[in-house]
Design an enzyme around this catalytic site. Structure first.
Site, PDB file in Angstrom:
ATOM      1  N   LYS B  80      50.961  -6.353 -21.433  1.00  0.00           N
ATOM      2  CA  LYS B  80      51.634  -5.331 -22.123  1.00  0.00           C
ATOM      3  C   LYS B  80      51.661  -5.440 -23.528  1.00  0.00           C
ATOM      4  O   LYS B  80      51.524  -6.312 -24.011  1.00  0.00           O
ATOM      5  CB  LYS B  80      53.198  -5.318 -21.481  1.00  0.00           C
ATOM      6  CG  LYS B  80      54.273  -4.590 -21.817  1.00  0.00           C
ATOM      7  CD  LYS B  80      55.636  -4.705 -21.294  1.00  0.00           C
ATOM      8  CE  LYS B  80      56.536  -3.583 -21.689  1.00  0.00           C
ATOM      9  NZ  LYS B  80      57.982  -3.957 -20.991  1.00  0.00           N
ATOM     10  N   SER B 155      60.162  -0.232 -18.842  1.00  0.00           N
ATOM     11  CA  SER B 155      59.255   0.193 -19.898  1.00  0.00           C
ATOM     12  C   SER B 155      57.667  -0.272 -19.749  1.00  0.00           C
ATOM     13  O   SER B 155      56.749   0.009 -20.354  1.00  0.00           O
ATOM     14  CB  SER B 155      59.850  -0.672 -21.116  1.00  0.00           C
ATOM     15  OG  SER B 155      59.705  -1.676 -21.077  1.00  0.00           O
ATOM     16  N   SER B 179      62.525  -3.849 -16.591  1.00  0.00           N
ATOM     17  CA  SER B 179      61.241  -3.078 -17.155  1.00  0.00           C
ATOM     18  C   SER B 179      60.029  -3.640 -16.275  1.00  0.00           C
ATOM     19  O   SER B 179      58.996  -3.080 -16.371  1.00  0.00           O
ATOM     20  CB  SER B 179      60.956  -3.078 -18.440  1.00  0.00           C
ATOM     21  OG  SER B 179      62.010  -2.585 -19.366  1.00  0.00           O
TER      22      SER B 179
END
Lengths: 93, 496
Positions: B80, B155, B179
């Site tokens: 990420k 997210s 997330s």
């Protein structure tokens, strides 16, 4: 939230909002804060605030310098630098 | 999948170690998948094929020399883009960090490399991890591999979708209030939020420090456990990563010994009917295998959203003050585009720099600033911390009656792109089943449990007590077995 209040908060947060954003935020923040009011329904008398999920105390270590190889590399990643020094805008005329 | 010689990440390691598969072959496979499918999915923000192949060749050279150490030998891992890597930019999907290069790897990234893993690329996210759909990315949304018109969740949407679509065998995300688990549920993969303090956050760009945790994505529980074992453990560079927090509190691994708590508030009418029925079936399977179902109550569930958002917004308003044009972010200039004349004083430098934040980030900083400001602190921030204390106690009480808790990860499957983007509050409500456990610091794992009539994945979420991560993964593996085993990559058909 009144638009004057939005302006006050934007100054505190160091965030410039354009006129559209200001109006939209006044509306959205009012709605969100109204929803947050729900928390007042919970009886928290005598409850201590939990700023962390655990009661663990942060561990400490001896204050000994630890070698790090990359200071030049770090400085080199800035917008302006000369050798291991940062270049910053002139502050004296 | 055609042309793929392994069915799990674990098998990649075994074959690379045995010399029957090369890390280069594995890397090429995933780079080809990315080239073919990522233009339609938009999982990745930065992939550098040459760097990936160089890392793979190094692994192959090591194996040739007889050095086959490393739990992730030859496995490409997607990262990420709020985790620092030295060989890519790290942008948090924000304009304010465009082109930022970190001088150091995050500890979790360093551990992956040391275990023989390969950094495959940086994945898309909501800006600064603020969102539940990856629509808040400055680079545009990630699509759900099961339906390209729907969100991947967020997210960590890029990481979840990449694993679901077979563009990466493993990925790392971060979970502040759901997330990792929510996009895992939306994309039909396994996603773990570890116990607070068990995985280092050194090199994770801070959003809400009392909540942020790094966690793995995989197609099956065994692979997620393999990545968690590598990244977890104390780190002298993160003082919130406690030396004793090793995640090995034990739970019964035999389903017939397991007490599964069923929180009443997670099985309510607000949850979509198909989701309720998939979770009910999952509970029935467990009961058939001898598990005891125990009704429990998490009565503060409806207060977890306002509590969570007040805490994250307050912490974010403080954490993101470092993006000021001096410490981080390019120096702002005047004018509406930020490209005008040089700022004439410090105040205007800050303000012009910070115009580069996206709208949701500004909204959260503003609300956090408000909640912490004079006259409002007690009514909002302090009140939220008190309720947080009660939420934590309520989870502790539930674990006196049950070994694990099980419910849906989200109230609905993935929603269409654009459906909730105009109403921030509606998007916040998606976190209703993930925020409370994050506030309590306990581990949670989302597993694919079934599908809706439209073929959209539905996730079941299992919570364990604090520091039970290792045995929670064992229990999750057993439950996965009950549900028919791990997943295979989605066969993509986007007409190209």
């Amino acid at each position: 939230m009144e638009s004057t209040e939005v302006l006050r908060i934007s100054r505190l947060a160091r965030i410039d909002l354009d006129q559209d954003e200001g109006a939209r935020f006044a509306d959205q923040l009012t709605k969100i804060l109204a929803y947050f009011e729900k928390l007042q329904e919970v009886d928290t008398g005598g409850v201590s605030p939990a700023s962390h999920p655990t009661d663990l105390v942060a561990p400490v270590r001896a204050d000994r310098p630890d070698g790090w190889e990359a200071p030049r590399d770090l400085v080199a990643r800035s917008d302006g630098h000369t050798d291991e020094f940062y270049r910053v805008p002139r502050v004296l005329e | 999948m055609a042309g793929q010689e392994w069915s799990s990440a674990r098998e990649i390691v075994e074959k690379v170690r045995a010399g029957t598969l090369t890390a280069t072959r594995v890397a090429q496979h995933y780079l080809e998948r990315i080239e073919q499918h990522d233009p339609h999915l938009h999982c990745f923000l930065d992939v550098r094929p040459e760097t990936v192949l160089d890392q793979a060749k190094e692994v192959d050279a090591r194996v040739e020399r007889g050095d086959t150490d490393g739990a992730l030998l030859g496995i490409p891992v997607a990262i990420k883009d709020n985790l620092c890597t030295t060989d890519h930019s790290t942008t948090c999907a924000s304009q304010i960090l465009q082109g930022y290069r970190s001088a150091d790897d995050a500890t979790v990234v360093r551990r992956i490399r040391e275990a023989g893993g390969i950094v495959l690329g940086k994945t898309n996210l909501d800006e600064f991890a603020m969102g539940a759909s990856t629509e808040n990315s400055c680079a545009g949304p990630t699509s759900n591999p099961h339906d390209l018109k729907r969100v991947a969740g967020g997210s960590s949407g890029g990481s979840a979708a990449a694993v679901a679509a077979g563009l990466a065998p493993l990925a790392l995300g971060s979970d502040t209030g759901g997330s990792v688990r929510q996009p895992a549920s939306f994309c039909g993969v396994v996603g773990l939020r570890p116990s607070y303090g068990t995985v280092s956050r050194y090199g994770l760009i801070a959003f809400a420090s009392s909540l942020d945790q790094v966690g793995p994505f995989a197609l099956n529980v065994g692979d997620a456990a393999m990545l968690w074992e590598v990244v977890a453990g104390p780190d002298p560079r993160d003082s919130t990563c406690h030396p004793l927090a090793n995640g090995d509190k034990s739970l019964p691994s035999d389903l017939s010994q397991l007490r599964v708590g069923v929180p009443r508030e997670y099985h309510v009418d607000d949850v979509e009917k198909e989701t309720r029925s998939v979770i009910q079936q999952c509970l029935s399977h467990l009961e058939e295998r001898g598990a005891t179902l125990v009704p429990v109550s998490l009565s503060l569930t409806e207060y977890s959203i306002p509590t969570y958002y007040l805490v994250v917004m307050s912490e974010a308003s403080s954490n993101l003050s470092r993006f000021d044009g001096v410490r981080y972010g390019p120096r702002g200039r005047g004018g509406s585009t930020g490209e005008g004349h040089e700022s004439h004083d410090l105040e205007s430098l800050y303000r012009t720099t910070r115009t580069r934040f996206g709208e949701e980030v500004k909204r959260r900083i503003m609300l956090g600033t408000y909640a912490l400001s004079a006259g409002y602190y007690d009514a909002y921030y302090k009140k939220a911390l008190q309720v947080r204390h009660k939420i934590r106690e309520e989870f502790e009480q539930a674990f006196e009656q049950a070994d694990v808790l099980l419910g849906p990860t989200t109230p609905t499957p993935a929603f269409p792109i654009g459906e909730k983007s105009q109403d921030p509050l509606e998007l916040y409500l998606c976190d209703v089943f993930t925020a409370g456990s994050a506030l309590a610091g306990i581990p949670g794992i989302s597993l694919p449990a079934g599908k809706s009539g439209d073929g959209l994945p539905i996730g079941a979420q299992i919570f364990g007590p604090r520091l039970s991560d290792r045995s929670l993964l064992v229990v999750a593996g057993e439950i996965e077995g009950c549900l028919g085993g791990g997943q295979t990559p989605v066969e993509l058909n986007h007409g190209s």
